[in-house]
Design a protein around this motif. Structure first.
Motif, PDB file in Angstrom:
ATOM      1  N   GLY B 120       0.817  -1.209   0.000  1.00 50.98           N
ATOM      2  CA  GLY B 120       0.000   0.000   0.000  1.00 50.98           C
ATOM      3  C   GLY B 120       0.851   1.259   0.000  1.00 50.98           C
ATOM      4  O   GLY B 120       1.830   1.361  -0.720  1.00 50.98           O
ATOM      5  N   LYS B 121       0.476   2.204   0.869  1.00 50.19           N
ATOM      6  CA  LYS B 121       1.146   3.504   0.876  1.00 50.19           C
ATOM      7  C   LYS B 121       2.639   3.383   1.198  1.00 50.19           C
ATOM      8  O   LYS B 121       3.424   4.248   0.846  1.00 50.19           O
ATOM      9  CB  LYS B 121       0.506   4.424   1.922  1.00 50.19           C
ATOM     10  CG  LYS B 121      -0.957   4.715   1.677  1.00 50.19           C
ATOM     11  CD  LYS B 121      -1.196   6.186   1.356  1.00 50.19           C
ATOM     12  CE  LYS B 121      -2.302   6.429   0.383  1.00 50.19           C
ATOM     13  NZ  LYS B 121      -3.673   6.183   0.741  1.00 50.19           N
ATOM     14  N   PHE B 123       4.773   1.578  -0.067  1.00 51.66           N
ATOM     15  CA  PHE B 123       5.558   1.395  -1.288  1.00 51.66           C
ATOM     16  C   PHE B 123       5.677   2.752  -1.973  1.00 51.66           C
ATOM     17  O   PHE B 123       4.949   3.054  -2.914  1.00 51.66           O
ATOM     18  CB  PHE B 123       4.870   0.363  -2.181  1.00 51.66           C
ATOM     19  CG  PHE B 123       5.696  -0.123  -3.345  1.00 51.66           C
ATOM     20  CD1 PHE B 123       5.199  -0.069  -4.651  1.00 51.66           C
ATOM     21  CD2 PHE B 123       6.956  -0.655  -3.153  1.00 51.66           C
ATOM     22  CE1 PHE B 123       5.952  -0.535  -5.732  1.00 51.66           C
ATOM     23  CE2 PHE B 123       7.718  -1.122  -4.224  1.00 51.66           C
ATOM     24  CZ  PHE B 123       7.214  -1.059  -5.510  1.00 51.66           C
ATOM     25  N   THR B 124       6.615   3.562  -1.507  1.00 59.68           N
ATOM     26  CA  THR B 124       6.757   4.933  -2.017  1.00 59.68           C
ATOM     27  C   THR B 124       7.330   4.946  -3.427  1.00 59.68           C
ATOM     28  O   THR B 124       7.831   3.923  -3.921  1.00 59.68           O
ATOM     29  CB  THR B 124       7.731   5.731  -1.136  1.00 59.68           C
ATOM     30  OG1 THR B 124       9.023   5.113  -1.225  1.00 59.68           O
ATOM     31  CG2 THR B 124       7.274   5.765   0.312  1.00 59.68           C
TER      32      THR B 124
END
Lengths: 141, 147
Positions: B120-121, B123-124
């Motif tokens: 989700g978030k 994984f920049t």
């Protein structure tokens, strides 16, 4: 070739994302700039730092266009006609970049939707974004 | 020789340490066969690949997906010499399996999506870039022995 089910799925997903068009669009663009630095060359005249006004407004424009096209995929060429002209005669973005952006859009969707971004949704979305990119490049030559 | 920054090394080790190969492997290969159905050409003896549900439940697909992830693990543990680590695999894919190297990118993209969905978030964009670079080196090493 998109089946009726796929069209409905795509239309439904983009309908849900329209309220957060800015965030989705900006994120996809940032991901693209990070993984594929060559794409930044098209934005030398803008501030494309994290959540800058330019990035947000540009991201929003792109996502709203994609969402608009998703409402009636059979009419893509009609819906995108003005954007076709813009990209062919003014922006002249090399079409290979559309693939790079599409990939980053898919990653963005996966991050946001998690398990809901099923293989079926992924396949439908990949097909739609490919079709969108192809129509966008139609007036290039 | 590939140059890895500290961030890239840490990111790759980090991401792979969070992956359950028994889960991610099957998901990745299944996704590849579903999203890019032409890749099924290499799996004629895997039985029923008729639709998404069947592919996701296919035990041969699952087993092979796990095999692939374990191979990637070797690259993760040998980041400074992926080229030689993969020399034999490259020959195998070229001479024995006759796999079009374009397919390696398709699988790499599917793995990226599976990782993104899981993290989700977290994984920049920067992590995605490091992951992409790693997979690009893997793909390039797999391509190397084709002639």
């Amino acid at each position: 070739m998109l089946s009726k089910k796929e069209r409905e799925l795509i239309s439904e997903i983009w309908g849900r994302l329209t309220p957060v068009a800015e965030d989705i669009g900006a994120e996809a663009l940032l991901r693209m700039f990070a993984s594929f630095p060559g794409t930044k060359t098209y934005f030398s005249h803008l501030d494309i730092s994290f959540r800058s006004a330019h990035l947000l407004s540009h991201g929003k424009k792109i996502v709203l266009a994609i969402a608009e096209g998703a409402k009636d995929i059979s009419q893509l060429t009609v819906t995108l006609a003005p954007l076709q002209t813009l990209h062919a005669y003014q922006l002249r973005i090399d079409p290979t970049n559309f693939k790079l952006f599409s990939h980053c859009m898919l990653v963005t969707l996966a991050c946001h939707m998690g398990e809901d971004f099923t293989p079926t949704a992924h396949a439908a979305m990949d097909k739609y974004l490919s079709a969108f990119a192809a129509v966008l490049a139609e007036k290039y030559r | 020789m590939v140059e890895w920054t500290d961030f890239e090394r840490t990111t790759i080790q980090d991401i792979f340490s969070k992956l359950d190969y028994e889960v991610v492997g099957p998901k990745t290969l299944a996704r590849c066969l579903i999203v890019y159905p032409w890749t099924q050409r290499y799996f004629g003896n895997f039985g029923n690949l008729y639709n998404a549900a069947v592919i996701m439940g296919n035990p041969m697909v699952a087993k092979h997906g796990i095999t692939i992830l374990h191979s990637l693990d070797r690259a993760v543990k040998n980041m400074d010499d992926i080229r030689n680590t993969y020399a034999e695999l490259s020959v195998l894919h070229s001479e024995k399996l006759h796999v079009d190297p374009s397919n390696f990118n398709l699988l790499a993209d599917c793995l990226t999506i599976v990782v993104a969905a899981q993290m989700g978030k977290a994984f920049t964009g920067e992590m995605q870039a490091a992951f992409h670079k790693f997979l690009a080196v893997v793909v390039s090493s797999l391509r190397r022995q084709y002639n």
